[in-house]
Scaffold this motif. Structure first.
Motif, PDB file in Angstrom:
ATOM      1  N   ILE A 648       0.857  -1.190   0.000  1.00  0.00           N
ATOM      2  CA  ILE A 648       0.000   0.000   0.000  1.00  0.00           C
ATOM      3  C   ILE A 648       0.891   1.238   0.000  1.00  0.00           C
ATOM      4  CG2 ILE A 648      -1.803   1.271   1.238  1.00  0.00           C
ATOM      5  CD1 ILE A 648      -2.508  -1.433   2.594  1.00  0.00           C
ATOM      6  N   LEU A 649       0.588   2.194  -0.870  1.00  0.00           N
ATOM      7  CA  LEU A 649       1.329   3.446  -0.928  1.00  0.00           C
ATOM      8  C   LEU A 649       0.400   4.603  -0.558  1.00  0.00           C
ATOM      9  CD1 LEU A 649       4.004   4.890  -1.715  1.00  0.00           C
ATOM     10  CD2 LEU A 649       3.023   5.193  -3.999  1.00  0.00           C
ATOM     11  N   ILE A 650       0.805   5.369   0.459  1.00  0.00           N
ATOM     12  CA  ILE A 650       0.085   6.591   0.830  1.00  0.00           C
ATOM     13  C   ILE A 650       0.748   7.754   0.108  1.00  0.00           C
ATOM     14  CG2 ILE A 650      -0.779   7.987   2.736  1.00  0.00           C
ATOM     15  CD1 ILE A 650      -1.568   5.052   2.911  1.00  0.00           C
ATOM     16  N   ILE A 651      -0.037   8.595  -0.546  1.00  0.00           N
ATOM     17  CA  ILE A 651       0.538   9.718  -1.271  1.00  0.00           C
ATOM     18  C   ILE A 651      -0.357  10.931  -1.099  1.00  0.00           C
ATOM     19  CG2 ILE A 651      -0.601   9.377  -3.509  1.00  0.00           C
ATOM     20  CD1 ILE A 651       2.241   9.829  -4.767  1.00  0.00           C
ATOM     21  N   PHE A 682       4.290   8.327   1.166  1.00  0.00           N
ATOM     22  CA  PHE A 682       5.059   9.140   0.229  1.00  0.00           C
ATOM     23  C   PHE A 682       4.501  10.569   0.197  1.00  0.00           C
ATOM     24  CE2 PHE A 682       8.151   8.110  -3.285  1.00  0.00           C
ATOM     25  CZ  PHE A 682       8.420   9.420  -3.634  1.00  0.00           C
ATOM     26  N   GLY A 683       4.105  11.088   1.364  1.00  0.00           N
ATOM     27  CA  GLY A 683       3.565  12.437   1.428  1.00  0.00           C
ATOM     28  C   GLY A 683       4.623  13.489   1.158  1.00  0.00           C
ATOM     29  N   ILE A 684       4.253  14.540   0.399  1.00  0.00           N
ATOM     30  CA  ILE A 684       5.150  15.641   0.048  1.00  0.00           C
ATOM     31  C   ILE A 684       4.451  16.949   0.404  1.00  0.00           C
ATOM     32  CG2 ILE A 684       6.478  16.774  -1.769  1.00  0.00           C
ATOM     33  CD1 ILE A 684       7.382  13.943  -1.304  1.00  0.00           C
ATOM     34  N   ASN A 685       5.109  17.788   1.175  1.00  0.00           N
ATOM     35  CA  ASN A 685       4.516  19.077   1.521  1.00  0.00           C
ATOM     36  C   ASN A 685       4.171  19.871   0.261  1.00  0.00           C
ATOM     37  OD1 ASN A 685       4.654  18.743   4.302  1.00  0.00           O
ATOM     38  ND2 ASN A 685       6.734  19.561   4.424  1.00  0.00           N
ATOM     39  N   GLY A 833       8.229   6.885   6.040  1.00  0.00           N
ATOM     40  CA  GLY A 833       7.876   8.147   5.398  1.00  0.00           C
ATOM     41  C   GLY A 833       6.868   8.979   6.152  1.00  0.00           C
ATOM     42  N   PHE A 834       6.441   8.551   7.358  1.00  0.00           N
ATOM     43  CA  PHE A 834       5.396   9.221   8.116  1.00  0.00           C
ATOM     44  C   PHE A 834       6.000  10.243   9.081  1.00  0.00           C
ATOM     45  CE2 PHE A 834       2.754   8.964  12.109  1.00  0.00           C
ATOM     46  CZ  PHE A 834       1.739   9.788  11.656  1.00  0.00           C
TER      47      PHE A 834
END
Length: 971
Positions: A648-651, A682-685, A833-834
Motif C-alpha cells: 500500500i502506498l500513501i501519497i 510518500f507524502g510531500i509538503n 515516510g510518516f
C-alpha cells in the motif's frame, strides 16, 4: 438555603404577583420547552376562576415574550401556560388549568361564565369553547403545528418552532421544518417515533416530509437531524397494493369505501377474493351487488395489482356463513402481459422497483405501524456485481435483524449478475450510514475497488432555518477600501524613495531637468559616455578581484564537526542511537493512551538516512528537498525488499504526510484479517494533483508501484485557480528533465507527445534577440575569470558569510517545516515516510502566534476552480491506474470546525460533489469523505487543518475498517 432566581424569573414572578395579588413568596414559575408553568399557593388555596380571570386580563395587556427575554438571552416562544393552585405545605395542587395563548378571548369568556355559574356544570357545558391545538394544526398552519407538537416535547424541556418551505415551487411538495431547541441534546430515538406519529396523525395535505433539527442552545451548529415521511396513508397503501400486497389492497379499499362497504380479502394463486359487508346496517343485511361491483371494480382497476388477473366479489351477511351473492371481475393483469408477471419473478430478473417493494414489505412486517410512523425506507444502488441496500427509518434500524432478512431474500432471488450485497443502516435524514454489513454470494475479483454508493441526503442544508450568524472578520475597524488605499499610498512612497536614491548616486539624472537645461541633450550624451567608461573599468577590476578571491581554499569542517556516515546497506543498525518519539502507544479519544497496553512499534527517524541517500544518489535534484528525500527512502525500501514494492502506498500533501500512520494502518488491517501488509507514506509538503501525477507516472517505474494507492488530501490540491508553486519548482529542475527523458525511453507515448508540444512552443517563443543574448553571454563568460570559477566563488563567499554571521547551515535548514520556521522541536519522518507530530492544537494558544485567516482570504482557496490543470492531472492519474490495474482510493482528510468557516465549507461541499461525480464515472476509483470525522476534537490536530499522530492513528483505524476499500489479502 436561599435560592437566587434569575432576573428573568424575578420579572415574571413579580408580574404574576401584581396581577393576582398573591405574595411573590407564593408564586413559583418554570419554563419548560414552549410551556410556562405558574404555581400559585397561599395559606388557603387561591380561587381557581378568580385567579385565572386576573391572569388572563393581565396576559391580554402584557408582552410575555419581552418579560421572558428580559435578561437578553434568546428563549423558546411560549405557546401555552399551565396555572396551578394549592395550599402551602401541600405537595399536590388542587386544580390545574391550561391556557392557549392564541385563544385568550375564548378562555376569558369561559372564565367569566364560570364566575357566574356553577364551576362543575360550566366545565361540562363550556368545554367545547376552546379549540384544541390538534384541530388547528390539521389545517396546516405552522404556528398551530408548533403548539400541537409542544404538547409532547415541552415535557422533555424542548422548545419548538415550525417553518414551511416550498420545494421547486410545487404546492404538493412542501417541506415542514421543525427546529427543536433545548439546553441538552435529546436522544433522537426518544422523540422520533412519538413526533412521527403525531405529525402523520394530522394527515397534512401537500407535505412530502418533515425535517426535525435539534439545536442545543449556545452551540453554533445543529446537533442532529431527522426526516419523517409525511406521504399520505392513501398513497402509501396504493403504492403497495399496486404490487399485489393483499393486506394493502384491503386497507386501501376500506379507506376509499369507509362510509359504504367494509371488505376483507384473501388471495388464491392469481385470483383475489373480496368479501363485502354492509356498513350502514352493521352487517345485518348484504350490500347491494351493483354498488359493490361498481365501487370495488373501479378501485381495483385503478390499482391494477401486479400478478392478479381476476377478482371474485362476495356479498355477505356477517351472521351467515354462506354469501348472499357472488360475482366476478377481470383485472388489467389479464390483458396486459407486463402486469401478469408476479412481483417476486420481476425482482428475480433484476427489476429494482419490485425489489424495493419486497424489501420494504419484508422490513415493515406491521403495515399499520408503517402507516403511523412512516416505517423503514429502502434505497437501492447497483454497482457492477454488487447490490447496495440502504435502510433508513426514524430510529436507526437494528443491524442484526435487517441484515439477516435482506441477505436471505437476495440469496433466494438469485438475481443475475449479483455476486454480493452491501447493507447499510442510518437514521432518516443522515447522509452517512451508522452501520454497514457485506457478504459475497460467490468468489469475486478484488483488485478493482468497490465504488462506495452515495445515497442523496434526504433533507436540505439546515442553515436557512437557524438564526444568521455574522462571519468573523480580522478587524472590525478596517474596511477593504481602506486597505487598498493604504497599499496604493505605500507603493507610491516606495517609488519616490527609490527615485531619490538613484538620483543621489549621480548615475541617474532627472529626465525633466536634463531636457529643460540648455544643451541638455548634448551634456546628457557626454555624461553617459563618461559613466559607461567608468562602469566598464569597474566591471573589469571587480572580475579580476573576484577571480583572485576564488582561488582561496574553501573552509572545511573539523573532524569533530563531521557527522558519522552510516553504512547505507544497514540503515536500521546505523541509527539505533536515534531517539524515537516517547509517545509510541496506541491512542484513544479520551486519555489518548489505550489501557490495554498495546503499543505501536515505530521505526526510528529516517530523515538523516534520506538526506544521506539523496546526497549519494547520482540522480539530479527535483528542487524539492522533501521529494528528493522521500524518493531516496522509497528506493531504499525497494532495494531492501528485493525490488518488490510495498503493498500500500500513501501519497498526497502534508495532510497525507501527517495524517496516515503506516504502522497503525498495517496493525489495524491485521485485525481485519489482512496480515503482513507493507505500507509506505510518500507524502510531500505542498503536493497537488499535478505533483502526484508526476510522481506516479514519471518518477516511479510501473514496477515500483503497488496494487493499492491511498491518496490522502483535500480540496486545495485540486484548486486550479491558485498558483501551483510546488509543481512549478519541480518542473524547472534537472530531475524533472531526466524523469521525462526516462519516461520517453521506456515507451511512454503520452509523455513524448507532451514534450514535443512543449518544445515546439518554446522554440516558437525564442526569437532572434534571445539567441543574440545567449551568444553574448557565452562570449563574455569565456573572457571572465570569475565567471569560469563561479562555483568556487559561491562556496568561498558562502563560507565567509556564515563565519561572519555565526549561522550553522545544517542547523538552520533542519528547522524548516513546510517552508516556515518551526516553533516547536523539530520532528523527522520515520523509515515509513510518516511524520508523527505530537503537537496538540489549542486555539487559545495557536492564534497568539498565528493570524486567524478566514476562508475569503485563504490562498489555498484563491480563485477556487475545480478544473484546469489539476483536473487534467486527475484524469491522467485515473487513466494510468486503470491501465496498470491499480486500485486508487481518495481519502478527504479531516478538518477542524475552527478551519471550516462558511466560505471554506461551501468550497468543501463543491469539492465533495466533484469527487462523488468522478467516482461514479470510474469503476476503479473510490472516494471516502472523512472531512467531518471529528471536527470538535482539537487534540487530534496539530493545527486547524493538519492531523497530529493521535489523529493519524484514528484515521488509519477508520480506513482499515472501511469495507469499501479493496484491501490486498496476501497469500
Amino acid at each position: 438555603m436561599k435560592t437566587v432566581l434569575p432576573d428573568r424569573q424575578k420579572t415574571i414572578v413579580q408580574w404574576v404577583s401584581q396581577a393576582t395579588g398573591i405574595n411573590t413568596l407564593g408564586v413559583k414559575i418554570r419554563l419548560q420547552g414552549n410551556d410556562l408553568h405558574i404555581l400559585c399557593e397561599a395559606i388557603e388555596c387561591p380561587q381557581r376562576w378568580q385567579t385565572l380571570s386576573d391572569l388572563l386580563k393581565a396576559l391580554q395587556q402584557t408582552d410575555l415574550e419581552a418579560l421572558k427575554n428580559s435578561d437578553g438571552s434568546e428563549q423558546p416562544s411560549i405557546y401555552q401556560v399551565f396555572v396551578y393552585g394549592r395550599k402551602k405545605a401541600v405537595k399536590r395542587p388542587e386544580w390545574c388549568h391550561r391556557v392557549y395563548l392564541n385563544q385568550l378571548d375564548r378562555h376569558l369568556e369561559q372564565v367569566n361564565v364560570a364566575l357566574l355559574l356553577d364551576a362543575k356544570r360550566t366545565q361540562h357545558t363550556t368545554g367545547a369553547i376552546i379549540v384544541s391545538n390538534e384541530s388547528l394544526a390539521k389545517k396546516g398552519d405552522p404556528e398551530a403545528i408548533a403548539r400541537y407538537l409542544s404538547e409532547t416535547l415541552s415535557s422533555l424541556g424542548i422548545g419548538v418552532r415550525v417553518k414551511v418551505k416550498n420545494q421547486d415551487n410545487n404546492n404538493n411538495k412542501n417541506r415542514l421544518w421543525i427546529l427543536c431547541k433545548s439546553s441538552y441534546s435529546p436522544d433522537p430515538s426518544i422523540i422520533a417515533e412519538p413526533v412521527a406519529q403525531k405529525l402523520r396523525h394530522l394527515k397534512l395535505a401537500g407535505y412530502q416530509d418533515a425535517v426535525i433539527v435539534c439545536h442545543v442552545q449556545g452551540e453554533p451548529k445543529p446537533d442532529w437531524m431527522l426526516r419523517i415521511d409525511l406521504t399520505p396513508t392513501e398513497v402509501m397503501l396504493k403504492d403497495w397494493a399496486r404490487w399485489g400486497d393483499v393486506q394493502a389492497i384491503a386497507s386501501y379499499l376500506n379507506e376509499k369505501l369507509a362510509d359504504k362497504i367494509k371488505v376483507t380479502t384473501s388471495l388464491n394463486e392469481s385470483t383475489l377474493h373480496v368479501f363485502c359487508t354492509n356498513v350502514r346496517s352493521n352487517g345485518e343485511t348484504a350490500p347491494r351487488r351493483g354498488l359493490c361491483i361498481k365501487e370495488v371494480g373501479a378501485c381495483l382497476n385503478d390499482i391494477a395489482p401486479q400478478g392478479i388477473t381476476a377478482a371474485t366479489i362476495y356479498g355477505q351477511v356477517s351472521t351467515d356463513a354462506e354469501p348472499a351473492w357472488i360475482d366476478w371481475l377481470t383485472l388489467p393483469a389479464s390483458y396486459h402481459p407486463a402486469l401478469s408477471i408476479p412481483t417476486i419473478e420481476l425482482a428475480s430478473n433484476g427489476d429494482e422497483p419490485a425489489l424495493v417493494f419486497l424489501l420494504e414489505r419484508l422490513l415493515n412486517s406491521d403495515l399499520y405501524w408503517r402507516l403511523k410512523t412512516g416505517g423503514m425506507r429502502v434505497l437501492l444502488l447497483r454497482k457492477g456485481d454488487l447490490m447496495h441496500v440502504m435502510c433508513d427509518a426514524a430510529v436507526s434500524p437494528d443491524r442484526k435483524q435487517v441484515t439477516t432478512q435482506v441477505v436471505k431474500l437476495l440469496r433466494q432471488l438469485k438475481m443475475p449478475g449479483i455476486l454480493g450485497v452491501r447493507v447499510y443502516g442510518r437514521r432518516a435524514g443522515n447522509k452517512e450510514a451508522s452501520w454497514h454489513y457485506g457478504v459475497d454470494f460467490a468468489a469475486r475479483q478484488r483488485y478493482v475497488p468497490e465504488p462506495a454508493p452515495e445515497f442523496a441526503a434526504t433533507s436540505s442544508y439546515v442553515r436557512e432555518l437557524l438564526p444568521p450568524t455574522d462571519e468573523p472578520v480580522l478587524r472590525q475597524d478596517l474596511t477593504s477600501d481602506e486597505v487598498q488605499t493604504f497599499v496604493k499610498q505605500a507603493v507610491q512612497n516606495w517609488g519616490i524613495s527609490a527615485r531619490k536614491l538613484l538620483l543621489a548616486t549621480q548615475l541617474f539624472k532627472d529626465k525633466e531637468d536634463a531636457n529643460s537645461a540648455p544643451n541638455g541633450r548634448a551634456k546628457s550624451n557626454a555624461s553617459a559616455l563618461v559613466w559607461a567608461t567608468v562602469g566598464l573599468l569597474l566591471t573589469l577590476q571587480t572580475d579580476w578581484v573576484l577571480n583572485k578571491f576564488s582561488q582561496q581554499p574553501v573552509p572545511t569542517l573539523t573532524t569533530s564537526q563531521v557527522p558519522q556516515t552510516p553504512n547505507p546497506n544497514d540503515v536500521n543498525a546505523s541509527f539505533t542511537a536515534d531517539t524515537a518519539p516517547k509517545e509510541n502507544q496506541a491512542f484513544n479519544a479520551s486519555a489518548f493512551t489505550q489501557t490495554t497496553g498495546s503499543e505501536i512499534s515505530r521505526s526510528p527517524s529516517g530523515t538523516a538516512t534520506a538526506i544521506l541517500l539523496a546526497a549519494r544518489t547520482q540522480s539530479p535534484t527535483f528542487n524539492a528537498r522533501q521529494l528528493d528525500e522521500q524518493l531516496a527512502l522509497y528506493r531504499q525500501r525497494l532495494q531492501k525488499n528485493g525490488g518488490q514494492p510495498p503493498d500500500i502506498l500513501i501519497i498526497g500533501s502534508s495532510r497525507a504526510l501527517r495524517g496516515v500512520d503506516p504502522v497503525a494502518l498495517s496493525k489495524a488491517l491485521a485485525t481485519q484479517g489482512y496480515r503482513n501488509l507493507d505500507v509506505f507514506n510518500f507524502g510531500i509538503n505542498g503536493a497537488t494533483a499535478q505533483v502526484v501525477n508526476f510522481i506516479l507516472r514519471k518518477v516511479l517505474e510501473p514496477s515500483e508501484l503497488p496494487k493499492l494507492i491511498i491518496w490522502a488530501d483535500g480540496a486545495r490540491a485540486f484548486n486550479s485557480g491558485r498558483e501551483d508553486t510546488t509543481f512549478r519548482s519541480i518542473a524547472a529542475s534537472p530531475g524533472y528533465k531526466q524523469a521525462i527523458e526516462k519516461s520517453i525511453a521506456r515507451g511512454d507515448t503520452d509523455t513524448a507527445q507532451e514534450t514535443k508540444s512543449k518544445t515546439k512552443s518554446n522554440d516558437q517563443r525564442k526569437n532572434s534577440y534571445q539567441a543574440a543574448n545567449d551568444w553574448l553571454n557565452e562570449k563574455l563568460g569565456s573572457l571572465s575569470g570569475a565567471y569560469q570559477n563561479r562555483n568556487q566563488l559561491k562556496a568561498v563567499l558562502g563560507a565567509k558569510l556564515d563565519a561572519l554571521t555565526g549561522v550553522d547551515k545544517n542547523k538552520a535548514s533542519s528547522n524548516q517545516i513546510n517552508g516556515k520556521d518551526a516553533e516547536e522541536p523539530v520532528q523527522s519522518v520515520d523509515f515509513d515516510g510518516f511524520l508523527p507530530l505530537s503537537i496538540r492544537f489549542d486555539p487559545s494558544v495557536y492564534y497568539q502566534k498565528h493570524s486567524k485567516v478566514s476562508g475569503s482570504y485563504d490562498n489555498d482557496y484563491k480563485g477556487f476552480l475545480l478544473g484546469g490543470d489539476q483536473d487534467l492531472a486527475l484524469q491522467e492519474i485515473l487513466k494510468f491506474t486503470q491501465s496498470q490495474k491499480i486500485s486508487l482510493v481518495f481519502a478527504n482528510m479531516p478538518l477542524t470546525s475552527e478551519y471550516l468557516d462558511p466560505v471554506r465549507t461551501q468550497f468543501e461541499q463543491l469539492f465533495q460533489q466533484y469527487m462523488i461525480q468522478t467516482a461514479s464515472e470510474r469503476s476503479h476509483f473510490v472516494f471516502r469523505d472523512l472531512g467531518l470525522l471529528f471536527p470538535q476534537k482539537n487534540d487530534f490536530f496539530s493545527d486547524p487543518s493538519h492531523l497530529n499522530r493521535y489523529g493519524a492513528y484514528e484515521v488509519s483505524n477508520k480506513l482499515a475498517k472501511d469495507p469499501m476499500i479493496p484491501w490486498i489479502n496476501k497469500k
